[in-house]
Design a protein around this motif. Structure first.
Motif, PDB file in Angstrom:
ATOM      1  N   CYS A 180      20.546  27.459   1.488  1.00  0.00           N
ATOM      2  CA  CYS A 180      19.043  27.204   1.805  1.00  0.00           C
ATOM      3  C   CYS A 180      18.697  28.594   0.979  1.00  0.00           C
ATOM      4  CB  CYS A 180      18.883  27.751   3.384  1.00  0.00           C
ATOM      5  SG  CYS A 180      17.106  27.448   3.579  1.00  0.00           S
ATOM      6  N   ALA A 186      15.478  29.787   1.597  1.00  0.00           N
ATOM      7  CA  ALA A 186      14.741  30.570   2.361  1.00  0.00           C
ATOM      8  C   ALA A 186      15.689  31.752   3.189  1.00  0.00           C
ATOM      9  CB  ALA A 186      14.088  29.726   3.441  1.00  0.00           C
ATOM     10  N   CYS A 187      16.862  31.380   3.755  1.00  0.00           N
ATOM     11  CA  CYS A 187      17.393  32.143   4.566  1.00  0.00           C
ATOM     12  C   CYS A 187      18.944  32.534   3.786  1.00  0.00           C
ATOM     13  CB  CYS A 187      17.632  31.707   5.945  1.00  0.00           C
ATOM     14  SG  CYS A 187      18.569  30.011   5.856  1.00  0.00           S
ATOM     15  N   THR A 206      21.595  30.861   3.845  1.00  0.00           N
ATOM     16  CA  THR A 206      22.830  30.634   4.563  1.00  0.00           C
ATOM     17  C   THR A 206      23.631  29.284   3.726  1.00  0.00           C
ATOM     18  OG1 THR A 206      21.664  31.150   6.611  1.00  0.00           O
ATOM     19  CG2 THR A 206      23.405  29.742   7.012  1.00  0.00           C
ATOM     20  N   ARG A 211      25.237  25.909   4.576  1.00  0.00           N
ATOM     21  CA  ARG A 211      24.984  24.946   5.334  1.00  0.00           C
ATOM     22  C   ARG A 211      26.499  24.060   5.221  1.00  0.00           C
ATOM     23  NH1 ARG A 211      22.227  26.513   9.425  1.00  0.00           N
ATOM     24  NH2 ARG A 211      20.336  27.695   8.908  1.00  0.00           N
ATOM     25  N   THR A 265      14.132  23.253   2.524  1.00  0.00           N
ATOM     26  CA  THR A 265      14.876  24.275   3.091  1.00  0.00           C
ATOM     27  C   THR A 265      15.770  23.459   4.111  1.00  0.00           C
ATOM     28  OG1 THR A 265      13.177  24.611   4.695  1.00  0.00           O
ATOM     29  CG2 THR A 265      13.073  25.957   2.837  1.00  0.00           C
ATOM     30  N   CYS A 266      16.703  24.427   4.945  1.00  0.00           N
ATOM     31  CA  CYS A 266      17.443  23.588   5.790  1.00  0.00           C
ATOM     32  C   CYS A 266      16.666  23.312   7.056  1.00  0.00           C
ATOM     33  CB  CYS A 266      18.384  24.800   6.261  1.00  0.00           C
ATOM     34  SG  CYS A 266      17.938  26.263   7.091  1.00  0.00           S
ATOM     35  N   CYS A 312      14.968  26.391   9.136  1.00  0.00           N
ATOM     36  CA  CYS A 312      14.047  27.121   8.321  1.00  0.00           C
ATOM     37  C   CYS A 312      12.499  26.126   8.333  1.00  0.00           C
ATOM     38  CB  CYS A 312      14.494  27.611   7.014  1.00  0.00           C
ATOM     39  SG  CYS A 312      15.505  28.913   7.088  1.00  0.00           S
ATOM     40  N   LEU A 316      10.831  26.368  11.498  1.00  0.00           N
ATOM     41  CA  LEU A 316       9.966  27.679  11.577  1.00  0.00           C
ATOM     42  C   LEU A 316       8.832  27.601  10.528  1.00  0.00           C
ATOM     43  CD1 LEU A 316      12.932  30.099  11.981  1.00  0.00           C
ATOM     44  CD2 LEU A 316      11.484  29.096  13.794  1.00  0.00           C
ATOM     45  N   LEU A 367       9.430  28.305   7.151  1.00  0.00           N
ATOM     46  CA  LEU A 367       9.428  28.974   6.084  1.00  0.00           C
ATOM     47  C   LEU A 367       9.714  28.183   4.997  1.00  0.00           C
ATOM     48  CD1 LEU A 367      12.628  31.250   7.729  1.00  0.00           C
ATOM     49  CD2 LEU A 367      10.013  31.969   7.553  1.00  0.00           C
ATOM     50  N   THR A 368       9.415  28.752   3.717  1.00  0.00           N
ATOM     51  CA  THR A 368       9.534  28.148   2.513  1.00  0.00           C
ATOM     52  C   THR A 368      10.221  29.024   1.623  1.00  0.00           C
ATOM     53  OG1 THR A 368       7.452  28.869   1.761  1.00  0.00           O
ATOM     54  CG2 THR A 368       7.356  26.735   2.895  1.00  0.00           C
ATOM     55  N   ALA A 369      10.614  28.335   0.637  1.00  0.00           N
ATOM     56  CA  ALA A 369      11.367  29.174  -0.483  1.00  0.00           C
ATOM     57  C   ALA A 369      10.386  30.046  -1.526  1.00  0.00           C
ATOM     58  CB  ALA A 369      12.374  28.462  -1.328  1.00  0.00           C
TER      59      ALA A 369
END
Length: 108
Positions: A80, A82-83, A85, A87, A97-98, A101, A104, A106-108
């Motif tokens: 991902c 953004a985070c 992680t 997966r 993103t995943c 994310c 929530l 969140l974007t890259a």
């Protein structure tokens, strides 16, 4: 420009195969151009290229370096942005993103 012959489904001469058939037989076109076309009907008329089996070459085996490269490519698709992680699944391109994310915002 010369045209190549076209055959109907199940009427192509022996010794000609599609890419999928070559792969199933452990072969690849080997850089040669198709020698004919196969015309079949599936939700509209479709075309498939036919290759000469006598010109086909064996598929290249997976070397340790090719396995490492494939694993690195797949790990990049599962990470991902953004985070960061990794997966167990490929990150959906539609989200970018995943899913956690994306939920929530969140974007890259």
């Amino acid at each position: 420009m010369a045209t190549i012959p076209m055959y109907q489904k199940r009427l192509a001469p022996a010794g000609l195969m599609t890419r999928r058939q070559l792969r199933a037989a452990g072969l690849r076109p080997g850089g040669h151009d198709p020698v004919a076309q196969l015309r079949y009907y599936r939700r509209g008329w479709q075309l498939a290229y036919l290759y000469d089996v006598s010109l086909a070459r064996p598929i290249r085996p997976m070397t340790p370096g090719r396995w490492r490269t494939l694993e690195a490519m797949m790990r990049a698709r599962r990470t991902c942005p953004a985070c960061s992680t990794v997966r167990e699944y490929c990150i959906p391109r539609s989200l970018g993103t995943c899913p956690p994310c994306a939920d929530l915002g969140l974007t890259a």
